[in-house]
Design a protein around this motif. Structure first.
Motif, mmCIF file in Angstrom:
data_model
loop_
_atom_site.group_PDB
_atom_site.id
_atom_site.type_symbol
_atom_site.label_atom_id
_atom_site.label_comp_id
_atom_site.label_asym_id
_atom_site.label_seq_id
_atom_site.Cartn_x
_atom_site.Cartn_y
_atom_site.Cartn_z
ATOM 1 N N HIS A 110 0.862 -1.187 0.000
ATOM 2 C CA HIS A 110 0.000 0.000 0.000
ATOM 3 C C HIS A 110 0.892 1.229 0.000
ATOM 4 O O HIS A 110 1.968 1.236 0.601
ATOM 5 N N PHE A 111 0.451 2.246 -0.690
ATOM 6 C CA PHE A 111 1.232 3.474 -0.783
ATOM 7 C C PHE A 111 0.420 4.606 -0.175
ATOM 8 O O PHE A 111 -0.763 4.712 -0.439
ATOM 9 N N PRO A 112 0.960 5.431 0.664
ATOM 10 C CA PRO A 112 2.355 5.615 1.037
ATOM 11 C C PRO A 112 2.772 4.860 2.298
ATOM 12 O O PRO A 112 3.925 4.925 2.692
ATOM 13 N N SER A 113 1.873 4.110 2.939
ATOM 14 C CA SER A 113 2.204 3.481 4.223
ATOM 15 C C SER A 113 3.292 2.415 4.096
ATOM 16 O O SER A 113 4.065 2.207 5.024
ATOM 17 N N GLY A 114 3.332 1.694 2.966
ATOM 18 C CA GLY A 114 4.325 0.641 2.779
ATOM 19 C C GLY A 114 3.914 -0.702 3.348
ATOM 20 O O GLY A 114 4.704 -1.641 3.359
#
Length: 151
Positions: free
Chosen positions: A30-34
């Motif tokens: 998932h972006f931006p969480s990573g």
């Protein structure tokens, strides 16, 4: 590394293994969480870009299993292998790239030096080949055909 249409997920691919026995390790985050969403691997000889289908239901990989070129179709939700099938069509040549056709769910095109080959990855079949097509298409999925080569 590629992003999905909404740029909310990132597809990461890395390689390992000796020459002739490569393995690609695929992850989506998932972006931006990573946060990692899924992870899987597949064997290949020559790397061709891994991609989501246009509806983002599947992740499609072009690889090689038992010395036969194979498409690996994984679920984009959990990474499980949905199915795999050998790539077969008349006039098969080494694939240079894989293109997703926008607005055509479950369809990818395998591009070789002479033509583009449209493959339905859900029904595991070759749909058609388009001579001289290099993979360009419009946002609505119309093919951008190149001019014939002059001898």
């Amino acid at each position: 590394m590629t992003f999905n249409k909404k740029q909310s997920k990132c597809l990461l691919v890395r390689s390992s293994g000796p020459i002739g026995n490569y393995k690609a390790h695929v992850q989506t985050k998932h972006f931006p969480s990573g946060d990692k969403e899924l992870e899987f691997e597949f064997p290949y000889k020559k790397f061709v870009e891994v991609t989501w289908t246009s509806d983002e239901a599947y992740v499609v990989c072009y690889g090689c299993e038992k010395q036969k070129y194979t498409l690996f179709v994984h679920s984009a939700k959990n990474g499980k292998l949905v199915h795999k099938f050998q790539v077969k069509y008349d006039g098969f040549k080494e694939v240079q790239s894989m293109v997703v056709l926008p607005e055509k769910a479950g369809i990818v095109a395998l591009i070789d030096v002479d033509k583009g080959n449209i493959i339905d990855v859900v029904n595991k079949k070759h749909v058609k080949s388009i001579q001289g097509w290099g993979g360009n298409c419009t946002k609505d999925g119309k093919f951008g055909i190149c001019a014939d080569r002059k001898s």
